[in-house]
Enzyme design. Structure first.
Site, PDB file in Angstrom:
ATOM      1  N   ALA A  68       0.878  -1.172   0.000  1.00  0.00           N
ATOM      2  CA  ALA A  68       0.000   0.000   0.000  1.00  0.00           C
ATOM      3  C   ALA A  68       0.913   1.220   0.000  1.00  0.00           C
ATOM      4  CB  ALA A  68      -0.879  -0.029   1.231  1.00  0.00           C
ATOM      5  N   GLY A 114       0.353  -4.870   0.947  1.00  0.00           N
ATOM      6  CA  GLY A 114      -0.836  -4.928   0.082  1.00  0.00           C
ATOM      7  C   GLY A 114      -0.581  -5.640  -1.239  1.00  0.00           C
ATOM      8  N   GLU A 117      -0.940  -9.187  -0.413  1.00  0.00           N
ATOM      9  CA  GLU A 117      -2.371  -9.385  -0.124  1.00  0.00           C
ATOM     10  C   GLU A 117      -3.191  -9.427  -1.410  1.00  0.00           C
ATOM     11  OE1 GLU A 117      -2.220  -6.131   2.822  1.00  0.00           O
ATOM     12  OE2 GLU A 117      -3.336  -7.486   4.131  1.00  0.00           O
ATOM     13  N   GLU A 137       4.230  -5.257   7.468  1.00  0.00           N
ATOM     14  CA  GLU A 137       3.495  -4.179   8.137  1.00  0.00           C
ATOM     15  C   GLU A 137       3.894  -3.962   9.595  1.00  0.00           C
ATOM     16  OE1 GLU A 137       2.181  -6.335   6.044  1.00  0.00           O
ATOM     17  OE2 GLU A 137       0.687  -5.378   4.763  1.00  0.00           O
TER      18      GLU A 137
HETATM   19  N1  COA Z   1       4.618   3.055  -0.613  1.00  0.00           N
HETATM   20  C1  COA Z   1       5.026   4.213  -1.172  1.00  0.00           C
HETATM   21  N2  COA Z   1       6.130   4.317  -1.925  1.00  0.00           N
HETATM   22  C2  COA Z   1       6.865   3.207  -2.110  1.00  0.00           C
HETATM   23  C3  COA Z   1       6.507   1.973  -1.549  1.00  0.00           C
HETATM   24  C4  COA Z   1       5.325   1.918  -0.768  1.00  0.00           C
HETATM   25  N3  COA Z   1       4.894   0.790  -0.222  1.00  0.00           N
HETATM   26  N4  COA Z   1       7.446   1.065  -1.885  1.00  0.00           N
HETATM   27  C5  COA Z   1       8.357   1.701  -2.647  1.00  0.00           C
HETATM   28  N5  COA Z   1       8.006   3.005  -2.775  1.00  0.00           N
HETATM   29  C6  COA Z   1       8.709   4.041  -3.521  1.00  0.00           C
HETATM   30  C7  COA Z   1       9.922   4.564  -2.754  1.00  0.00           C
HETATM   31  O1  COA Z   1       9.535   5.528  -1.805  1.00  0.00           O
HETATM   32  C8  COA Z   1      10.749   5.133  -3.884  1.00  0.00           C
HETATM   33  O2  COA Z   1      10.178   6.365  -4.270  1.00  0.00           O
HETATM   34  P1  COA Z   1      11.156   7.650  -4.522  1.00  0.00           P
HETATM   35  O3  COA Z   1      12.078   7.230  -5.634  1.00  0.00           O
HETATM   36  O4  COA Z   1      10.220   8.738  -4.895  1.00  0.00           O
HETATM   37  O5  COA Z   1      11.889   7.871  -3.228  1.00  0.00           O
HETATM   38  C9  COA Z   1      10.475   4.170  -5.031  1.00  0.00           C
HETATM   39  O6  COA Z   1       9.260   3.522  -4.707  1.00  0.00           O
HETATM   40  C10 COA Z   1      11.557   3.116  -5.212  1.00  0.00           C
HETATM   41  O7  COA Z   1      11.731   2.437  -3.981  1.00  0.00           O
HETATM   42  P2  COA Z   1      13.145   2.270  -3.224  1.00  0.00           P
HETATM   43  O8  COA Z   1      12.868   2.052  -1.783  1.00  0.00           O
HETATM   44  O9  COA Z   1      14.056   3.375  -3.606  1.00  0.00           O
HETATM   45  O10 COA Z   1      13.668   0.931  -3.921  1.00  0.00           O
HETATM   46  P3  COA Z   1      14.688  -0.121  -3.298  1.00  0.00           P
HETATM   47  O11 COA Z   1      15.065  -1.028  -4.414  1.00  0.00           O
HETATM   48  O12 COA Z   1      15.782   0.557  -2.563  1.00  0.00           O
HETATM   49  O13 COA Z   1      13.848  -0.963  -2.203  1.00  0.00           O
HETATM   50  C11 COA Z   1      11.906  -2.128  -1.373  1.00  0.00           C
HETATM   51  C12 COA Z   1      12.767  -1.758  -2.612  1.00  0.00           C
HETATM   52  C13 COA Z   1      10.665  -2.852  -1.896  1.00  0.00           C
HETATM   53  C14 COA Z   1      12.670  -3.058  -0.461  1.00  0.00           C
HETATM   54  C15 COA Z   1      11.502  -0.842  -0.631  1.00  0.00           C
HETATM   55  O14 COA Z   1      10.970   0.093  -1.569  1.00  0.00           O
HETATM   56  C16 COA Z   1      10.492  -1.037   0.462  1.00  0.00           C
HETATM   57  O15 COA Z   1      10.831  -1.543   1.531  1.00  0.00           O
HETATM   58  N6  COA Z   1       9.210  -0.597   0.238  1.00  0.00           N
HETATM   59  C17 COA Z   1       8.191  -0.637   1.220  1.00  0.00           C
HETATM   60  C18 COA Z   1       7.684  -2.041   1.409  1.00  0.00           C
HETATM   61  C19 COA Z   1       6.611  -2.094   2.500  1.00  0.00           C
HETATM   62  O16 COA Z   1       6.871  -1.890   3.668  1.00  0.00           O
HETATM   63  N7  COA Z   1       5.381  -2.383   2.075  1.00  0.00           N
HETATM   64  C20 COA Z   1       4.286  -2.553   2.964  1.00  0.00           C
HETATM   65  C21 COA Z   1       3.478  -1.321   3.040  1.00  0.00           C
HETATM   66  S1  COA Z   1       2.135  -1.526   4.143  1.00  0.00           S
END
Ligand code: COA
Length: 259
Positions: A68, A114, A117, A137
């Site tokens: 999400a 999400g 999910e 989460e």
């Molecule tokens: N919500 C909002 N933005 C998200 C996102 C999320 N769940 N997951 C990734 N993004 C965005 C990042 O903020 C980044 O945006 P920016 O370039 O404007 O800063 C872009 O997507 C790329 O992500 P980034 O984190 O730079 O890539 P990465 O390869 O370093 O890491 C992940 C990849 C998936 C490990 C990392 O993005 C992450 O941990 N995301 C969140 C996962 C999460 O907790 N999801 C559950 C949400 S309830």
């Protein structure tokens, strides 16, 4: 009807409706606008008699859906949080799970929160080798709110759901296969073809029977429904369908059924 979407791509190929979540710069994170668009596209596919199977995937090679959109709910109140979850269940996640047509999730990279999910609400999951999935989460101070606590336990078992949700860990595709979260793992370049082959196999079968099979399997996870009783009624109701008449007639005439 031509629908215009900003965050998803919808493509019809034969009788398959492919829906691609298309926010690659945000790793296809599900903001509310995307959830709304997905819900409209899913409903349109269900209402369209030409469509037999729905395929959901993410744009790019890195992510199916990275969760999400965290930026949207970081300052939510209790009430707003509850509404966010409730709306998600109603508009998308439970709708997919209970859809009358089979939904396949082709998971092409990160499927987190999400995103996992969403994949868990589909009827079939196919993973690419680079898929990394989890419900992180609790690391953000919340819990899965789009059905993850329920569906992961149903699909992978209570122990694995507890481990994955409490540890917030990510697992790779081969572990997901072992846990039963996916049934197939293929190289990324073969993912969509494999999903389409599966869709084509499914669509050879009777649509009314597919709907009833989905409903009966889901009934086994309902606390209100007697699944065996539900199956008996659904089985009986098959005998009154043109699909049954065609299916049995085709068998006896030694030809392929034309549903
Ligand atoms: N919500 C909002 N933005 C998200 C996102 C999320 N769940 N997951 C990734 N993004 C965005 C990042 O903020 C980044 O945006 P920016 O370039 O404007 O800063 C872009 O997507 C790329 O992500 P980034 O984190 O730079 O890539 P990465 O390869 O370093 O890491 C992940 C990849 C998936 C490990 C990392 O993005 C992450 O941990 N995301 C969140 C996962 C999460 O907790 N999801 C559950 C949400 S309830």
């Amino acid at each position: 009807m031509q629908l215009n979407f900003k965050n998803i791509l919808v493509e019809t190929e034969g009788r398959i409706q492919s829906i691609t979540i298309n926010r690659p710069s945000k790793l296809n994170a599900l903001d509310q606008a995307t959830i709304k668009e997905l819900s409209i596209a899913i409903q349109a596919a269900e209402d369209n008699n030409e469509i037999k199977v729905i395929l959901i995937t993410g744009a790019g090679e890195k992510a199916f859906v990275a969760g999400a959109d965290i930026s949207e709910f970081s300052d939510f109140s209790v009430k707003e949080g509850k509404i966010l979850s409730q709306k998600g269940h109603q508009e998308l996640f439970s709708r997919i799970d209970n859809l009358s047509k089979p939904v396949i999730a082709a998971v092409n990279g990160f499927a987190l929160g999400g995103g996992l999910e969403l994949a868990l609400s589909a009827h079939i999951r196919i993973f690419s080798e680079n898929a990394r999935v989890g419900l992180p989460e609790t690391s953000l101070g919340v819990i899965p709110g789009y059905g993850g606590t329920q569906r992961l336990a149903q699909i992978a078992g209570k122990g694995r759901a507890m481990q994955m949700i409490l540890s917030a860990e990510m697992i790779d595709a081969s572990t997901a296969l072992k846990y039963g979260i996916t049934t197939v793992v293929v190289p990324q370049e073969d993912l969509i073809d494999t999903a389409k082959k599966m869709a084509n196999k499914i669509m050879k079968n009777a649509p009314s029977a597919l709907t009833k099979a989905i409903q009966c399997i889901n009934a086994s996870y309902s606390h209100e429904i007697d699944g065996f009783g539900y199956e008996i009624d659904a089985f009986g109701s098959c005998f009154d369908t043109p699909d049954f008449k065609e299916g049995t007639k085709a068998f006896l005439e030694k030809r392929k059924a034309n549903f």
